[in-house]
Design an enzyme around this catalytic site. Structure first.
Site, PDB file in Angstrom:
ATOM      1  N   GLU A   1      42.160  37.761  47.256  1.00 27.01           N
ATOM      2  CA  GLU A   1      42.130  36.847  46.513  1.00 27.01           C
ATOM      3  C   GLU A   1      41.531  37.346  44.809  1.00 27.01           C
ATOM      4  OE1 GLU A   1      44.003  33.979  46.233  1.00 27.01           O
ATOM      5  OE2 GLU A   1      44.603  34.630  47.791  1.00 27.01           O
ATOM      6  N   SER A   2      40.056  38.062  45.437  1.00 24.54           N
ATOM      7  CA  SER A   2      39.613  38.299  43.952  1.00 24.54           C
ATOM      8  C   SER A   2      38.535  39.797  43.892  1.00 24.54           C
ATOM      9  CB  SER A   2      38.693  37.500  43.166  1.00 24.54           C
ATOM     10  OG  SER A   2      37.479  36.682  44.434  1.00 24.54           O
TER      11      SER A   2
END
Length: 287
Positions: free
Chosen positions: A33-34
């Site tokens: 996700e990040s």
């Protein structure tokens, strides 16, 4: 940079222990996700933080689980709206939203969200939810993921974009291949599983326990019993100032730091006393 990533991994490990959700899943999800960046922001939505929670998704999970993890002030500041969604008391809104950009709170909420979804999915699909199933929940929401998994089971070759046109429009690289062809439900599922596997997750075994008892011995409300303070140096967790500044804790802090330096303390499996002291140390203002 490595020190910051180690801090993130430690926060994820603490969340995994506290909730019973698989560490490898939470770590792989954060990587996907990040890139393990707690302050990451999406360019085309409100998605923010380690797990890229949208504004309303974040408010929902903090309202549901904030108190049990010591963020009662944040949960109390959030109010459900009559027509759906949530609103936040204006004076606390920025502080509540800023929690998304801290690895500890973000990991705890992501783990709690995964645990909730696992329990619901287990009932809906008639088997233990896998990491990929839970990742689909993060991607489509619980309702969307349940519909996706049930459709994938009955008609795996059906076009995923035809069933989820809005999501497909916003995530073309997931729903369409490089030539523009629409991927099937099973192909989208496999792609999402591969994203997790590439980041180290076990995509076959169950990712979350049915329960989620804390192994830290820290009760809800112990960590953040009051709204946070903010300033030019950014947000920090707030604890009782008499605890944070009590000279009697200095020996414990010195011992903990020494244990960390000498490798005698496992940061992913701390004792209850070490875990609580670590939170108190993190909450102290920098001088």
């Amino acid at each position: 940079m490595e020190s910051a990533r180690d801090d993130v991994r430690s926060a994820i490990g603490a969340a995994a222990q506290r909730t019973g959700v698989d560490f490898s899943y939470l770590l792989a999800q954060a990587k996907s996700e990040s890139g393990l960046n707690p302050t990451a922001k999406a360019g085309n939505s409100s998605a923010t933080g380690l797990y890229q929670f949208l504004d309303q998704s974040w408010l929902a999970v903090v309202k549901r689980h904030g108190t049990e993890h010591g963020f009662g002030w944040a949960a109390d500041a959030i109010t459900p709206k009559a027509g759906g969604g949530f609103t936040v008391a204006p004076q606390y809104r920025q502080a509540v939203m800023n929690l998304r950009e801290q690895a500890g709170p973000a990991a705890l909420m992501a783990a709690s969200y995964a645990s909730d979804n696992a329990q619901s999915l287990n009932r809906s699909i008639g088997r233990d939810a896998t990491s990929t199933d839970l990742y689909m929940c993060h991607f489509l929401g619980l309702g969307g993921a349940t519909r996706f998994l049930q459709a994938c089971n009955s008609a795996p070759n059906a076009s995923a974009a035809s069933l989820f046109p809005r999501e497909a429009q916003a995530n073309r690289s997931i729903f369409y291949d490089r030539s523009g062809g629409a991927r099937s439900l099973s192909e989208v599922y496999s792609l999402m599983g591969q994203k997790l596997a590439n980041n180290g997750a076990d995509t076959v075994g169950g990712a979350a326990a049915a329960g989620g008892a804390s192994s830290f011995g820290v009760e809800a409300g112990d960590l953040v019993s009051a709204p946070p303070t903010t300033g030019t140096n950014g947000f920090r967790l707030a604890v009782d100032d008499t605890i944070a500044t009590d000279p009697s804790t200095s020996g414990d802090i010195a011992q903990t730091l020494a244990a960390l330096e000498q490798g005698r303390m496992n940061v992913l499996r701390p004792t209850p006393a070490q875990a609580k002291l670590a939170y108190l140390m993190l909450s102290m203002p920098l001088t």
